[in-house]
Design a protein around this motif. Structure first.
Motif, PDB file in Angstrom:
ATOM      1  N   LEU A 222       4.796  -4.529 -52.742  1.00 22.95           N
ATOM      2  CA  LEU A 222       4.112  -5.632 -53.417  1.00 22.95           C
ATOM      3  C   LEU A 222       5.054  -6.817 -53.613  1.00 22.95           C
ATOM      4  CD1 LEU A 222       1.965  -3.887 -56.185  1.00 22.95           C
ATOM      5  CD2 LEU A 222       1.150  -5.061 -54.142  1.00 22.95           C
ATOM      6  N   ALA A 223       6.289  -6.537 -54.038  1.00 27.17           N
ATOM      7  CA  ALA A 223       7.251  -7.618 -54.252  1.00 27.17           C
ATOM      8  C   ALA A 223       7.537  -8.371 -52.953  1.00 27.17           C
ATOM      9  CB  ALA A 223       8.550  -7.055 -54.831  1.00 27.17           C
ATOM     10  N   VAL A 224       7.671  -7.630 -51.852  1.00 31.13           N
ATOM     11  CA  VAL A 224       7.958  -8.266 -50.566  1.00 31.13           C
ATOM     12  C   VAL A 224       6.790  -9.139 -50.111  1.00 31.13           C
ATOM     13  CG1 VAL A 224       8.397  -7.818 -48.122  1.00 31.13           C
ATOM     14  CG2 VAL A 224       9.586  -6.490 -49.858  1.00 31.13           C
ATOM     15  N   THR A 225       5.568  -8.616 -50.235  1.00 30.71           N
ATOM     16  CA  THR A 225       4.402  -9.391 -49.799  1.00 30.71           C
ATOM     17  C   THR A 225       4.146 -10.574 -50.727  1.00 30.71           C
ATOM     18  OG1 THR A 225       3.004  -7.812 -50.996  1.00 30.71           O
ATOM     19  CG2 THR A 225       3.298  -7.469 -48.638  1.00 30.71           C
ATOM     20  N   LEU A 226       4.395 -10.408 -52.012  1.00 29.43           N
ATOM     21  CA  LEU A 226       4.254 -11.537 -52.926  1.00 29.43           C
ATOM     22  C   LEU A 226       5.228 -12.655 -52.575  1.00 29.43           C
ATOM     23  CD1 LEU A 226       3.829  -9.803 -56.425  1.00 29.43           C
ATOM     24  CD2 LEU A 226       2.159 -11.249 -55.250  1.00 29.43           C
ATOM     25  N   GLY A 227       6.394 -12.275 -52.058  1.00 30.74           N
ATOM     26  CA  GLY A 227       7.402 -13.262 -51.698  1.00 30.74           C
ATOM     27  C   GLY A 227       7.145 -13.978 -50.397  1.00 30.74           C
ATOM     28  N   GLY A 228       6.068 -13.634 -49.685  1.00 34.72           N
ATOM     29  CA  GLY A 228       5.719 -14.368 -48.474  1.00 34.72           C
ATOM     30  C   GLY A 228       6.106 -13.714 -47.173  1.00 34.72           C
ATOM     31  N   THR A 229       6.672 -12.516 -47.210  1.00 34.30           N
ATOM     32  CA  THR A 229       7.004 -11.813 -45.970  1.00 34.30           C
ATOM     33  C   THR A 229       5.733 -11.237 -45.350  1.00 34.30           C
ATOM     34  OG1 THR A 229       9.224 -11.252 -46.735  1.00 34.30           O
ATOM     35  CG2 THR A 229       8.305  -9.897 -44.979  1.00 34.30           C
ATOM     36  N   LEU A 230       5.587 -11.418 -44.054  1.00 39.03           N
ATOM     37  CA  LEU A 230       4.392 -10.940 -43.364  1.00 39.03           C
ATOM     38  C   LEU A 230       4.523  -9.453 -43.046  1.00 39.03           C
ATOM     39  CD1 LEU A 230       3.779 -13.843 -40.816  1.00 39.03           C
ATOM     40  CD2 LEU A 230       2.652 -13.469 -43.006  1.00 39.03           C
ATOM     41  N   LEU A 231       3.476  -8.682 -43.352  1.00 38.68           N
ATOM     42  CA  LEU A 231       3.482  -7.268 -43.021  1.00 38.68           C
ATOM     43  C   LEU A 231       3.391  -7.037 -41.512  1.00 38.68           C
ATOM     44  CD1 LEU A 231       1.208  -5.730 -45.809  1.00 38.68           C
ATOM     45  CD2 LEU A 231       3.676  -5.490 -45.546  1.00 38.68           C
ATOM     46  N   THR A 232       2.989  -8.057 -40.771  1.00 37.40           N
ATOM     47  CA  THR A 232       2.918  -7.949 -39.317  1.00 37.40           C
ATOM     48  C   THR A 232       4.265  -8.176 -38.644  1.00 37.40           C
ATOM     49  OG1 THR A 232       2.209 -10.266 -39.242  1.00 37.40           O
ATOM     50  CG2 THR A 232       0.492  -8.581 -39.207  1.00 37.40           C
ATOM     51  N   GLY A 233       5.305  -8.465 -39.437  1.00 34.60           N
ATOM     52  CA  GLY A 233       6.634  -8.650 -38.878  1.00 34.60           C
ATOM     53  C   GLY A 233       6.942 -10.097 -38.560  1.00 34.60           C
ATOM     54  N   GLY A 234       8.213 -10.362 -38.307  1.00 35.61           N
ATOM     55  CA  GLY A 234       8.634 -11.710 -37.949  1.00 35.61           C
ATOM     56  C   GLY A 234       9.125 -12.485 -39.156  1.00 35.61           C
TER      57      GLY A 234
END
Length: 361
Positions: free
Chosen positions: A269-281
């Motif tokens: 959740l913290a990573v996705t909230l920070g704007g990192t894409l779960l699809t990579g890159g």
């Protein structure tokens, strides 16, 4: 910088969410921003949030690199428990009498115990990395294996009991203060700074993005895709090990059953909230730290406003859902299109100036 560019920045909405949560906390707790200097360091609600968010921030930084390579690691909670159990077993705290004074001493040198705990965490990360990069397993399946088995290993190490640590110097990791601030905050900041330098001053960040965008193309371009993937999982394991040390030293014990429980979900959740894409890159280290602060501040807010414990997870999920919608460019574009297509009220139409259809003479 224009307002539109500021709003479109990937850290804008996470920062706004954090500020809003802090404001809500201050509204329900008038003394939220008050800081006191006692015993050579700062006390206050903000300091507590920073201290408790530090382990999650470290795990989120490791998870960021894994997700950036199109992976996922749901075993970090179990690795936290393994590292904590290893350190607690080796340190313990035997009561001895020196010069007529009772004192607790470590079973092995504390430095050796810390290295052993981090080494066990690194081996867990290496196991995950080899399953993903060499065997070819799906990341969620590979890490699910360790998520289940690792929790069992931690319980075997602790014998199903809570191991209490009595060695006082070990407590400094999670409870100590440096320059008035929690020492755990400096550890999290050091991990972020090291990763930031590696990803911006070297080609590592570009390599990770390339692997996340297209692993096959990056391999054909000559990048050591498998080696980088393995190293990323090893680092994620070490990050979870550091969090295990911080948590066990904070609570002065190791619980193989509950230590790090559901931490993998908070880290994702913290990573996705920070704007990192779960699809990579695309990934953001600073955004992951912000996400960890949001998760911890949200937890403090839920308790401060008196939300019953049985529904706090529902409230957390709702807030995360709203923030993720605001971060979505597609959702914002659809919302703007809906607003622009919305018909005017009848009163506004009647009061609008009428245009004559007659041609000018």
């Amino acid at each position: 910088m224009s307002l539109s560019r500021i709003v479109s920045h990937r850290l804008f909405w996470p920062a706004c969410t954090l500020l809003l949560l802090l404001a809500v906390n201050a509204g329900f707790n008038p003394g939220f921003w008050q800081l006191q200097w006692r015993d050579g360091h700062l006390y206050g609600s903000v300091i507590d949030i920073l201290n408790r968010a530090a382990p999650l921030a470290v795990v989120a930084l490791g998870m960021t690199l894994v997700i950036a390579t199109r992976g996922i690691d749901i075993s970090v909670g179990a690795v936290v428990a393994i590292a904590a159990a290893t350190a607690a077993l080796l340190i313990g705290g035997d009561l001895v009498v020196k010069d007529g004074v009772q004192t607790y001493v470590s079973r092995v040198p504390m430095g050796l115990a810390i290295v052993a705990a981090l080494g066990a965490a690194a081996l867990c990360g290496l196991w995950n990395g080899l399953l993903v990069a060499r065997v070819g397993m799906q990341p969620i399946i590979a890490t699910l294996i360790l998520m289940v088995a690792g929790r069992g290993v931690a319980q075997l190490l602790t014998g199903g009991q809570i191991i209490t640590v009595y060695y006082a110097p070990y407590f400094f990791l999670g409870n100590g203060f440096l320059l008035g601030l929690p020492f755990a905050v400096f550890i999290a900041a050091a991990v972020w700074a090291a990763l930031h330098l590696l990803c911006t001053r070297t080609a590592l960040g570009l390599f990770i993005q390339a692997i996340g965008i297209n692993p096959a193309a990056s391999r054909l371009a000559g990048l050591p895709e498998r080696l980088i993937t393995v190293c990323v999982y090893v680092f994620c394991g070490v990050a979870a090990g550091v969090a295990g040390l911080l948590i066990s030293s904070n609570v002065k014990s190791a619980d193989g059953n509950n230590a790090g429980m559901l931490m993998e979900l908070d880290a994702i959740l913290a990573v996705t909230l920070g704007g990192t894409l779960l699809t990579g890159g695309r990934f953001s280290l600073a955004g992951s730290v912000l996400g960890a602060l949001i998760i911890q501040t949200l937890t403090s807010t839920i308790y401060s406003i008196g939300v019953p414990p049985e529904i706090n997870l529902v409230v957390k999920a709702a807030v995360v859902f709203v923030v993720m919608l605001l971060q979505s460019a597609e959702f914002r574009a659809a919302l703007r299109g809906w607003v622009q297509r919305k018909p005017l009220p009848a009163a506004a139409v009647e009061s609008a100036p009428r245009v004559s259809k007659e041609l000018p003479r």
